[in-house]
Design a protein around this motif. Structure first.
Motif, PDB file in Angstrom:
ATOM      1  N   SER A  94       0.820  -1.214   0.000  1.00  0.00           N
ATOM      2  CA  SER A  94       0.000   0.000   0.000  1.00  0.00           C
ATOM      3  C   SER A  94       0.851   1.261   0.000  1.00  0.00           C
ATOM      4  N   GLU A  95       2.157   1.130   0.256  1.00  0.00           N
ATOM      5  CA  GLU A  95       3.062   2.278   0.246  1.00  0.00           C
ATOM      6  C   GLU A  95       3.635   2.541  -1.151  1.00  0.00           C
ATOM      7  N   ALA A 120       7.045   7.124   0.462  1.00  0.00           N
ATOM      8  CA  ALA A 120       6.534   6.611   1.733  1.00  0.00           C
ATOM      9  C   ALA A 120       7.497   7.008   2.849  1.00  0.00           C
ATOM     10  N   PHE A 159       8.546   5.988   6.769  1.00  0.00           N
ATOM     11  CA  PHE A 159       8.435   4.994   7.827  1.00  0.00           C
ATOM     12  C   PHE A 159       9.065   5.524   9.114  1.00  0.00           C
ATOM     13  N   THR A 182       4.606   1.447  11.015  1.00  0.00           N
ATOM     14  CA  THR A 182       3.664   1.579   9.908  1.00  0.00           C
ATOM     15  C   THR A 182       3.889   2.902   9.194  1.00  0.00           C
ATOM     16  N   ALA A 183       3.816   2.885   7.874  1.00  0.00           N
ATOM     17  CA  ALA A 183       4.065   4.095   7.095  1.00  0.00           C
ATOM     18  C   ALA A 183       3.124   5.214   7.525  1.00  0.00           C
ATOM     19  N   VAL A 184       3.650   6.425   7.544  1.00  0.00           N
ATOM     20  CA  VAL A 184       2.860   7.600   7.923  1.00  0.00           C
ATOM     21  C   VAL A 184       1.724   7.780   6.924  1.00  0.00           C
ATOM     22  N   ALA A 185       0.525   8.057   7.437  1.00  0.00           N
ATOM     23  CA  ALA A 185      -0.661   8.173   6.588  1.00  0.00           C
ATOM     24  C   ALA A 185      -0.749   9.553   5.951  1.00  0.00           C
ATOM     25  N   ASN A 186      -1.209   9.559   4.708  1.00  0.00           N
ATOM     26  CA  ASN A 186      -1.527  10.781   3.977  1.00  0.00           C
ATOM     27  C   ASN A 186      -3.004  10.738   3.645  1.00  0.00           C
ATOM     28  N   LEU A 246      -4.223   7.470   2.136  1.00  0.00           N
ATOM     29  CA  LEU A 246      -3.089   6.836   1.468  1.00  0.00           C
ATOM     30  C   LEU A 246      -1.957   6.586   2.449  1.00  0.00           C
ATOM     31  N   ASN A 247      -1.085   5.649   2.097  1.00  0.00           N
ATOM     32  CA  ASN A 247       0.118   5.391   2.889  1.00  0.00           C
ATOM     33  C   ASN A 247       1.359   5.916   2.181  1.00  0.00           C
ATOM     34  N   TYR A 248       1.196   6.935   1.343  1.00  0.00           N
ATOM     35  CA  TYR A 248       2.301   7.508   0.589  1.00  0.00           C
ATOM     36  C   TYR A 248       1.896   8.893   0.093  1.00  0.00           C
TER      37      TYR A 248
END
Length: 403
Positions: free
Chosen positions: A115-116, A158, A160, A170-174, A177-179
């Motif tokens: 998802s990133e 992305a 992290f 977990t990747a920082v949310a936008n 989105l995860n990127y």
């Protein structure tokens, strides 16, 4: 007592020179470990070299290990030098390795990007050691197997979080989105040392234009697009580096054989230096700035050489006056695709030479920036070396500002 930015750089430079002089009086010891990732085999391989303090010569040490995936293309080191991160492009994996006191690597965890975005092209750690930036060629839903992949969407940046143990969160949310979207064909990423912004290069071959996508960043890694982004960046920008003072950004243009320099205005806005772009060798790709922020080194893939520049601290202008000329050039092995300055004393420069499976080393003159071949080089390496990373050790493992 307060110093202006030029004064701060001068103080840092003087301190680094004093430290280097003090330690040069000691008995010869190894100063660094150099990690070379190669992608000729699948999975990829990471070879460890120990660096001699006096000569810069490399010697293989420990056992070559798997990169944990296929086609390693980029490496990053934690700012406490206890973990190495490797991006494997063909299986979209991020692999964390612990670094032992003797330089031995041990795989800790592996993360599969989804998802990133996927198909990573570059990774870098922020100066605080709290965030790992990962640039992926494709956003979710696209891949090299997708028809019209380069136009179905752009790339993905992305972010992290990095825990105290070195583990990736977990990747920082936008939003949902995860990127953060960037343009097609992203190539490189560089955050400012002060943590306020991060920049990503990309290019559109159809339009014949390159760009720098620019974001302001919070300490937690949340990004917002900077006004005016993306900024023009020649035809095919492939490498990017920022000075440790967070005042200037430099980009290599692979197609036009140029170095593009930008000043950083309020809010992270980029403006090209009026006296640029600046000439490089043929097909400049990777770029690095020494930890003191006064020299730039660029690998030229077609020329098999390194270009060297001194940075005018007041204006940011890169001067090629320190380059060698005539029959004496900073020669490397065939197709140097990665370059770094050692993070301990900033006394050595190394390139990864993709086509002849070697690493070239240079001694860096801290007073002039000129390069001289390191002893007994070039050094045979793992097949098709594509990325470099280094950590200091022994009695000089001091923290330096990373470009």
């Amino acid at each position: 007592m307060k110093f202006n930015k030029v004064g701060q750089v001068s103080l840092v430079s003087a301190t680094a020179l004093i430290l280097a002089s003090a330690f040069s009086a000691c008995n010869p010891v190894a100063i660094d470990y150099l990690f070379v990732a190669g992608n000729k085999q699948s999975p990829g391989q990471i070879q460890t070299f120990v660096v001699d303090r006096v000569s810069g010569a490399l010697e293989p040490v420990n056992t070559t290990v798997s990169s944990g995936g296929a086609n390693p293309v980029s490496e990053a080191v934690a700012t406490n030098y206890q973990n190495l991160y490797v991006a494997n492009q063909d299986d979209s994996s991020l692999v964390q390795f612990s670094i032992a006191g003797n330089g031995a690597l041990k795989q800790v965890t592996a993360t599969t990007l989804d998802s990133e975005g996927n198909t990573p092209v570059a990774i870098v750690m922020n100066a605080a050691g709290t965030l790992l930036y990962v640039v992926n060629k494709f956003q979710p839903g696209c891949s090299t197997a997708t028809t019209g992949a380069e136009s179905c969407n752009g790339g993905a940046l992305a972010v992290f979080p990095v825990g105290t143990s070195g583990a990736l969160g977990t990747a920082v949310a936008n939003g949902g989105l995860n990127y953060w979207p960037v343009g097609i064909n992203p190539t490189a990423v560089s955050p400012l040392a002060d943590g306020s912004a991060v920049y990503v290069t990309s290019y559109d071959p159809g339009a014949g234009l390159g760009y720098v996508y620019s974001f302001n960043s919070t300490t937690a890694g949340a990004l917002t697009s900077i006004a005016g982004s993306p900024f023009n960046a020649g035809v095919k920008p492939v490498g990017i580096a920022c000075t440790p003072t967070s005042r200037f950004v430099y980009v290599t243009d692979f197609s036009q054989n140029e170095l593009i320099a930008y000043g950083i205005e309020s809010g992270g806005v980029l403006h090209p230096l009026i006296n640029g772009p600046f000439k490089t060798g043929n097909q400049p790709s990777a770029i690095t700035i020494d930890p003191r922020g006064i020299y730039i080194y660029i690998s030229n893939e077609l020329d098999n050489s390194v270009s060297a520049y001194a940075i005018a601290l007041a204006s940011g202008t890169p001067s090629a006056a320190i380059n060698t000329s005539g029959s004496s050039v900073n020669s490397t092995g065939t197709e140097p695709v990665a370059i770094l300055v050692d993070p301990g004393f900033a006394r050595y420069v190394y390139t990864a030479n993709f086509l002849d499976n070697s690493v070239t080393g240079f001694q860096l003159n801290a007073s002039t920036g000129t390069l001289a071949p390191a002893q007994s080089g070039p050094y045979p390496s793992v097949g098709q070396p594509s990325a470099l990373a280094s950590v200091p050790h022994d009695n000089h493992a001091i923290e330096v500002v990373q470009p």
